[in-house]
Structure formats: structure tokens, C-alpha cells
Design an enzyme around this catalytic site. Sequence first.
Site, PDB file in Angstrom:
ATOM      1  N   LYS A   9       0.883  -1.165  -0.078  1.00 23.93           N
ATOM      2  CA  LYS A   9       0.122  -0.014  -0.048  1.00 23.93           C
ATOM      3  C   LYS A   9       0.950   1.116   0.241  1.00 23.93           C
ATOM      4  O   LYS A   9       2.217   1.212   0.359  1.00 23.93           O
ATOM      5  CB  LYS A   9      -0.968  -0.177   1.345  1.00 23.93           C
ATOM      6  CG  LYS A   9      -1.836  -1.324   0.996  1.00 23.93           C
ATOM      7  CD  LYS A   9      -2.671  -1.285   2.268  1.00 23.93           C
ATOM      8  CE  LYS A   9      -4.002  -2.084   2.209  1.00 23.93           C
ATOM      9  NZ  LYS A   9      -5.114  -1.994   3.252  1.00 23.93           N
ATOM     10  N   TYR A  49     -12.285  -1.536  -3.779  1.00 24.07           N
ATOM     11  CA  TYR A  49     -12.820  -1.638  -2.228  1.00 24.07           C
ATOM     12  C   TYR A  49     -14.210  -1.566  -2.425  1.00 24.07           C
ATOM     13  O   TYR A  49     -14.719  -1.340  -1.237  1.00 24.07           O
ATOM     14  CB  TYR A  49     -12.099  -0.877  -1.251  1.00 24.07           C
ATOM     15  CG  TYR A  49     -10.753  -1.370  -0.891  1.00 24.07           C
ATOM     16  CD1 TYR A  49     -10.630  -2.396  -0.058  1.00 24.07           C
ATOM     17  CD2 TYR A  49      -9.509  -0.593  -1.085  1.00 24.07           C
ATOM     18  CE1 TYR A  49      -9.379  -2.972   0.251  1.00 24.07           C
ATOM     19  CE2 TYR A  49      -8.341  -1.114  -0.860  1.00 24.07           C
ATOM     20  CZ  TYR A  49      -8.225  -2.170  -0.019  1.00 24.07           C
ATOM     21  OH  TYR A  49      -7.002  -2.580   0.364  1.00 24.07           O
ATOM     22  N   ASN A 112      -2.148  -0.214   6.915  1.00 28.42           N
ATOM     23  CA  ASN A 112      -1.537  -1.248   7.450  1.00 28.42           C
ATOM     24  C   ASN A 112      -0.570  -1.882   6.392  1.00 28.42           C
ATOM     25  O   ASN A 112      -0.786  -3.423   6.455  1.00 28.42           O
ATOM     26  CB  ASN A 112      -2.663  -2.035   7.834  1.00 28.42           C
ATOM     27  CG  ASN A 112      -3.680  -2.417   6.801  1.00 28.42           C
ATOM     28  OD1 ASN A 112      -3.550  -1.958   5.662  1.00 28.42           O
ATOM     29  ND2 ASN A 112      -4.938  -2.905   7.169  1.00 28.42           N
ATOM     30  N   HIS A 115      -2.363  -5.357   1.446  1.00 29.91           N
ATOM     31  CA  HIS A 115      -3.512  -5.833   1.394  1.00 29.91           C
ATOM     32  C   HIS A 115      -3.157  -7.276   1.143  1.00 29.91           C
ATOM     33  O   HIS A 115      -2.314  -7.788   0.189  1.00 29.91           O
ATOM     34  CB  HIS A 115      -4.304  -5.421  -0.114  1.00 29.91           C
ATOM     35  CG  HIS A 115      -5.345  -6.183  -0.340  1.00 29.91           C
ATOM     36  ND1 HIS A 115      -6.398  -6.104   0.154  1.00 29.91           N
ATOM     37  CD2 HIS A 115      -5.646  -6.999  -1.500  1.00 29.91           C
ATOM     38  CE1 HIS A 115      -7.533  -6.829  -0.477  1.00 29.91           C
ATOM     39  NE2 HIS A 115      -6.895  -7.419  -1.462  1.00 29.91           N
ATOM     40  N   GLU A 126      -9.265 -10.115  -8.013  1.00 33.22           N
ATOM     41  CA  GLU A 126      -8.486  -8.772  -7.778  1.00 33.22           C
ATOM     42  C   GLU A 126      -7.354  -8.751  -8.552  1.00 33.22           C
ATOM     43  O   GLU A 126      -6.535  -7.729  -8.976  1.00 33.22           O
ATOM     44  CB  GLU A 126      -8.180  -8.762  -6.260  1.00 33.22           C
ATOM     45  CG  GLU A 126      -9.271  -8.549  -5.330  1.00 33.22           C
ATOM     46  CD  GLU A 126      -9.067  -8.749  -3.667  1.00 33.22           C
ATOM     47  OE1 GLU A 126      -9.960  -8.594  -3.138  1.00 33.22           O
ATOM     48  OE2 GLU A 126      -7.893  -9.224  -3.501  1.00 33.22           O
TER      49      GLU A 126
HETATM   50  P1  GDP Z   1      -8.364  -6.689   5.442  1.00 34.28           P
HETATM   51  O1  GDP Z   1      -8.815  -7.895   4.550  1.00 34.28           O
HETATM   52  O2  GDP Z   1      -7.247  -7.196   6.586  1.00 34.28           O
HETATM   53  O3  GDP Z   1      -7.530  -5.599   4.805  1.00 34.28           O
HETATM   54  O4  GDP Z   1      -9.348  -5.986   6.164  1.00 34.28           O
HETATM   55  P2  GDP Z   1     -10.748  -5.429   5.748  1.00 34.28           P
HETATM   56  O5  GDP Z   1     -11.209  -6.167   4.411  1.00 34.28           O
HETATM   57  O6  GDP Z   1     -11.663  -5.561   6.892  1.00 34.28           O
HETATM   58  O7  GDP Z   1     -10.489  -3.793   5.498  1.00 34.28           O
HETATM   59  C1  GDP Z   1      -9.893  -3.304   4.117  1.00 34.28           C
HETATM   60  C2  GDP Z   1      -9.083  -2.290   4.474  1.00 34.28           C
HETATM   61  O8  GDP Z   1      -9.942  -1.203   5.049  1.00 34.28           O
HETATM   62  C3  GDP Z   1      -8.195  -2.590   5.631  1.00 34.28           C
HETATM   63  O9  GDP Z   1      -6.939  -3.384   5.282  1.00 34.28           O
HETATM   64  C4  GDP Z   1      -7.882  -1.168   6.234  1.00 34.28           C
HETATM   65  O10 GDP Z   1      -6.520  -0.230   5.056  1.00 34.28           O
HETATM   66  C5  GDP Z   1      -9.061  -0.384   5.769  1.00 34.28           C
HETATM   67  N1  GDP Z   1      -9.816  -0.313   7.233  1.00 34.28           N
HETATM   68  C6  GDP Z   1     -10.279  -1.347   7.830  1.00 34.28           C
HETATM   69  N2  GDP Z   1     -10.776  -0.752   8.817  1.00 34.28           N
HETATM   70  C7  GDP Z   1     -10.689   0.347   9.111  1.00 34.28           C
HETATM   71  C8  GDP Z   1     -10.966   1.646   9.783  1.00 34.28           C
HETATM   72  O11 GDP Z   1     -11.618   1.158  10.861  1.00 34.28           O
HETATM   73  N3  GDP Z   1     -10.482   2.836   9.703  1.00 34.28           N
HETATM   74  C9  GDP Z   1      -9.657   3.025   8.569  1.00 34.28           C
HETATM   75  N4  GDP Z   1      -9.459   4.320   8.315  1.00 34.28           N
HETATM   76  N5  GDP Z   1      -9.501   1.917   7.628  1.00 34.28           N
HETATM   77  C10 GDP Z   1     -10.031   0.883   7.904  1.00 34.28           C
END
Ligand code: GDP
Length: 141
Positions: A9, A49, A112, A115, A126
Site C-alpha cells: 500500500k 474496495y 496497514n 492488502h 483482484e
Molecule cells: P483486511 O482484509 O485485513 O485488509 O481488512 P478489511 O477487509 O476489513 O478492510 C479493508 C481495508 O480497509 C483494511 O486493510 C484497512 O486498510 C481499511 N480499514 C479497515 N478498517 C478500518 C478502519 O476502521 N478505519 C480505516 N481508516 N480504515 C480501515
Amino acid sequence: METTLTILKPDCVRKQLTGAVIDKIERTGFRIVAMKKTKLTKETAGAFYAVHRERPFFGELVQFMSSGPCVPMILEKENAVEDFRKLIGATDPAEAEEGTIRKLYADSKGENIVHGSDSGDNAQIESSFFFSTEETVRVNN
Ligand code: GDP
């Protein structure tokens, strides 16, 4: 063999951690099938997303993912999808296990570092978002 899709990222690129993260990925046994540096627009980040469209953090996520260059890659390994999710750790680095990429390098739940696809079907969808099958097959054969 299975493939998964990762994106290093914009925070990973900004912090000049792409080499360190790729080193960890390769040492864990993943083979890089495709890789490029690109920059998402708000529109392409939003499309990638789209499943999170209704979530409260969607605006922040799109802003962040389009804030600078990123490095998408297709990775190959046995059990790639599950093993890669293990390697990156929980979404929130504070909850990620020791030694995982997010625990080592990520600052927050939003920023974080990486992805990783969450299923084989999503890995295919994807991967085709960033790479053509024809090009990927040609490069590797
Ligand atoms: P992943 O599969 O572990 O990447 O997590 P998710 O699918 O739940 O979320 C996708 C991405 O959205 C995450 O990797 C983060 O970059 C972002 N994201 C998830 N939760 C939050 C949040 O509470 N706040 C913000 N700013 N970004 C979030």
C-alpha cells in the site's frame, strides 16, 4: 499451487519498506508471478474496495489508497490465500501476531502496509483488476 493478490500500500512505498516486505514474502516461500508500481485514482481505489462502500471508513480508505504509488503483486504458493493472510496478520496491527508484516511495519488499522485477498475467488477477481492473464502467462512461460 494457488495464487493470491497483494498490494504493497502507499504507506509501504512512502516508508521505503517495499524491499523489506518483498524479502519477507519471498523468504516465506511465495513466488512473484506479477508485479508493478502504479497509482490508483479515487475512482479505481473505490472500485477495488467496492465491497466496503457502505462502511464508515470507506472515504478514508479511498483517500489513503489513492494518496501515492502502490505495488500490486500476484503471488504463488501452495495454500497461498490462507498462508498470506497469516503472514500479514490482523487488519489492526495492534492485534496482529508477533512477526507478521503488519505487526512489524504497520502504524494503524487504516494504514496497514499490505492488502491480501481473503478468498480464492477474490484473488482471481483482484488479480484481473491489475494484470491481464495473457501477459502474466507469457512472462512466466
Ligand atoms: P483486511 O482484509 O485485513 O485488509 O481488512 P478489511 O477487509 O476489513 O478492510 C479493508 C481495508 O480497509 C483494511 O486493510 C484497512 O486498510 C481499511 N480499514 C479497515 N478498517 C478500518 C478502519 O476502521 N478505519 C480505516 N481508516 N480504515 C480501515
